[in-house]
Design an enzyme around this catalytic site. Structure first.
Site, PDB file in Angstrom:
ATOM      1  CE  LYS A  87     -29.694   4.226 -39.772  1.00  0.00           C
ATOM      2  NZ  LYS A  87     -29.659   5.676 -39.453  1.00  0.00           N
ATOM      3  NE  ARG A 125     -31.511  -5.315 -38.225  1.00  0.00           N
ATOM      4  CZ  ARG A 125     -32.485  -4.997 -39.069  1.00  0.00           C
ATOM      5  NH1 ARG A 125     -32.196  -4.372 -40.181  1.00  0.00           N
ATOM      6  NH2 ARG A 125     -33.727  -5.294 -38.797  1.00  0.00           N
ATOM      7  CD  GLU A 180     -31.088  10.150 -31.845  1.00  0.00           C
ATOM      8  OE1 GLU A 180     -31.872   9.207 -31.710  1.00  0.00           O
ATOM      9  OE2 GLU A 180     -30.998  10.803 -32.900  1.00  0.00           O
ATOM     10  CG  HIS A 206     -47.053  30.318 -23.159  1.00  0.00           C
ATOM     11  ND1 HIS A 206     -47.979  31.166 -22.596  1.00  0.00           N
ATOM     12  CD2 HIS A 206     -46.800  30.794 -24.403  1.00  0.00           C
ATOM     13  CE1 HIS A 206     -48.298  32.107 -23.483  1.00  0.00           C
ATOM     14  NE2 HIS A 206     -47.591  31.901 -24.588  1.00  0.00           N
ATOM     15  CG  ASN A 239     -36.346  -8.609 -36.751  1.00  0.00           C
ATOM     16  OD1 ASN A 239     -36.758  -8.057 -35.736  1.00  0.00           O
ATOM     17  ND2 ASN A 239     -35.990  -7.946 -37.838  1.00  0.00           N
ATOM     18  CD  GLU A 263     -32.987  15.563 -36.582  1.00  0.00           C
ATOM     19  OE1 GLU A 263     -34.053  15.150 -36.113  1.00  0.00           O
ATOM     20  OE2 GLU A 263     -32.050  14.806 -36.901  1.00  0.00           O
TER      21      GLU A 263
END
Ligand code: G6P
Length: 600
Positions: free
Chosen positions: A595, A27, A486, A502, A99, A479
């Site tokens: 996550k 996590r 990342e 542009h 949390n 994507e």
């Protein structure tokens, strides 16, 4: 995001807590802490990784058969030992882990400080321990409501304290002299595991599965009291309640790395299978949802991150395959569109984890306006899986790597399935997905990986990478750029091919790498864009099923028409992985990312 783990039972708690926290590592976290014991609380916490701290702080040496542990991902307050959980009251007799976000913590803290409480951290969470202390001392007069739970004073104090909190929270609390864990959840995930050796609490199912597959998914405002051999469920709004025990259907092996060095690579490699599983749906439900889309007065897709890219891909597919327009909005921006919602609006909420706070907030806003909700998630029992009028599960199995890979392609496949269902023809989609099996198997093979590894070697020292595409290849580029940035920390940006002139063309210099996603359908126009890049010295990497003289490098993928967003994403996932490995970065846990982002 922060991870919570708790245990009470017949075994020594500290080794169980360490293992549970290790299982929660995916996590994302920056600090760790545990507290055990009942006659006297023993607390250890610091900044760092669980494996280092286990030795340095002798975490497994702590005594007692009950304890709670936490992995922190900083929100309020810097990454320091004092800000790590557990937090305690003034006398170190009550310890809590939390949390979520306590929205009214400043207001509560001010009152508590006025009443003489001393705070040791900058966190919002610490107010919870002091509130419990305040109610334990029964000295009022902080505002509160009467307890609906007849139990010990600790339970009673917890109930009163929890009722004062605003925001989102999963909390575990223990108290010196009490052989129990008290837990509460509201808008933050918390699961209870039931086994012969005791009761477990965790933010997710996977970390508990080393001990049990029997779990209870808590409802909002559920309040649990667990002691050795006993567990009671209450709801802060309605008193004692019964909660069903469910058995987790997937196997822990699926959540383990097996022979793979990293979860990211394992999960990339599973996609030949997982996209098939994404199609295993009750077609009556799919058709019913297609009908809801057709009759919806405004259809919104809301999501974050990769799930948002899957929704964007879906909007192109709906337009192309079913001649239907849908709105796609980032969940965090949805409040700007809420006034369009009516009872006739249909809202698709798409989230791998089913716990992303921005998505849940948007869903609740839509429900307040009476709109119907279709939830698409990978996690049965997650908050989102329980919020919607209709539910579609991705069936991808657990995704542990912080980056979405297999769940992204599953989401795209589900979008394609819905688009075909709108035409009354899911069969054609099912066949196309079956046909992808071998292609995906090849794209994740050793030889393909070696080729992409070589390309990663050439790109790993770059500061900027750009990606372009049109139509379905544009959303694929978005994507792909997210994956690369990342995990490799290289600035990577995607543009629609037509937008190059542009602005982005100004960024192209001698040798600037530009990935160009090509399909048969839009081949000519995107190849012209590639030529514009080439003319300014750019280094063009084509992703397509045919080579072209404009390409300096070519990643060969078959042309799978509407399913190109699946097939073209996969080599980019592998490339992102190889870039991270070559840069000695941990692909499973990129810095600063989590996550499941359970805070707004
Ligand atoms: C985080 C993850 C991303 C993910 C996003 C949305 O930012 O790091 O990989 O795409 O959340 O997550 P969800 O669970 O809602 O799909």
């Amino acid at each position: 995001m922060c991870g919570i783990f708790g245990y009470v039972g017949s075994e020594k708690a500290s080794p169980i807590l360490c293992r549970g926290l290790k299982n929660l590592e995916y996590r994302g976290y920056d600090s760790v802490g545990i507290v055990t014991g009942s006659s006297q609380l023993e607390i250890r916490k610091d900044v760092g990784r669980i494996d280092d701290l286990k030795t340095r702080l002798s975490l497994e040496e702590l005594g007692g058969n009950l304890g709670i542990g936490h992995t922190r991902w900083a929100t309020h307050g810097r990454v320091t030992a004092k800000n790590s959980h557990p937090h305690t009251d003034c006398k170190n007799k009550v310890a809590i882990i939390h949390n979520g976000i306590i929205e009214n913590y400043l207001e509560l803290k001010t009152k508590l400080v006025e009443r003489g409480h001393r705070f040791s951290s900058d966190t919002d969470s610490e107010v919870i321990a002091h509130l419990i202390e305040e109610w334990l001392s029964k000295s009022g007069p902080l505002p509160g409501t009467a307890s609906s739970v007849n139990g010990s004073s600790f339970e009673d104090a917890c109930t009163k304290a929890f009722k004062q909190l605003r925001g989102s929270y999963a909390v575990l609390a223990i108290c010196e002299g009490e052989e129990k864990i008290v837990a509460v959840r509201k808008d933050s995930p918390l699961v209870v595991g039931i086994s012969e050796i005791g009761t477990f609490f965790a933010s997710d199912v996977a970390p508990i599965m080393d001990w049990t597959k029997d779990v209870v998914y808590l409802e909002n405002n559920d309040f649990v009291v667990a002691e050795k051999g006993d567990i009671r469920f209450y709801n802060l709004d309605s008193g004692e309640v019964k909660r069903p025990v469910s058995t987790v259907e997937w196997d822990l092996e699926e959540a383990k790395k097996g022979n793979f060095e990293h979860f990211m690579l394992k999960e990339i490699s599973e996609q030949a299978e997982t996209i098939q599983r994404a199609c295993v749906q009750d077609m009556a439900v799919v058709d019913r949802i297609a009908g809801m889309i057709r009759s919806g007065y405004g259809v919104f897709f809301i999501a974050c991150g990769s799930s948002y890219h899957a929704c964007l891909t879906g909007s192109y597919l709906f337009s192309k395959v079913a001649n239907l327009h849908v709105n796609v909005v980032l969940a965090s921006e949805f409040e700007n569109y809420e006034h369009f919602l009516t009872k006739k609006t249909l809202v698709f909420a798409v989230s791998q984890s089913g716990e992303t706070a921005d998505v849940l907030e948007a869903v609740r806003a839509a429900k307040r306006r009476g709109s119907r909700i279709v939830s698409i998630t990978n996690v049965m029992g997650s908050s989102l899986s329980r919020e919607g009028d209709e539910l579609l599960l991705m069936n991808s199995g657990p995704e542990i790597c912080v980056l979405s890979t297999k769940t992204y392609t599953s989401q795209v496949v589900m979008m394609a399935l819905l688009a075909c269902a709108l035409n009354g023809d899911h069969e054609s989609c099912l066949q196309k997905v079956k046909d992808l099996y071998l292609d995906i198997y090849n794209l994740t093979s050793r030889s393909m990986r070696d080729r992409l590894k070589a390309l990663a070697g050439d790109l790993s020292s770059q500061d900027h990478i750009y990606m372009i595409g049109r139509g379905l290849q544009y959303t694929t580029a978005l994507e792909a750029a997210l994956k690369v940035k990342e995990v490799s920390y290289i600035h990577t940006e995607a543009f629609a091919g037509g937008e190059l002139k542009h602005g982005p063309l100004a960024l192209i210099e001698e040798g600037t790498p530009v990935f160009v996603f090509v399909s048969k359908e839009n081949g000519d126009r995107i190849v012209s864009n590639a030529q514009e890049v080439k003319a300014r010295g750019g280094f063009v990497i084509g992703v397509s099923d045919w080579d072209n003289p404009v390409f300096d490098r070519w990643i060969k993928v078959p042309d799978c028409e509407d399913l190109n967003p699946v097939i073209q994403a996969i080599p980019m996932q592998v490339l992102a992985y190889e870039l991270a490995v070559q840069k000695n970065l941990d692909p499973d846990k990129p810095r600063n990312l989590a996550k499941s982002v359970t805070v707004l």
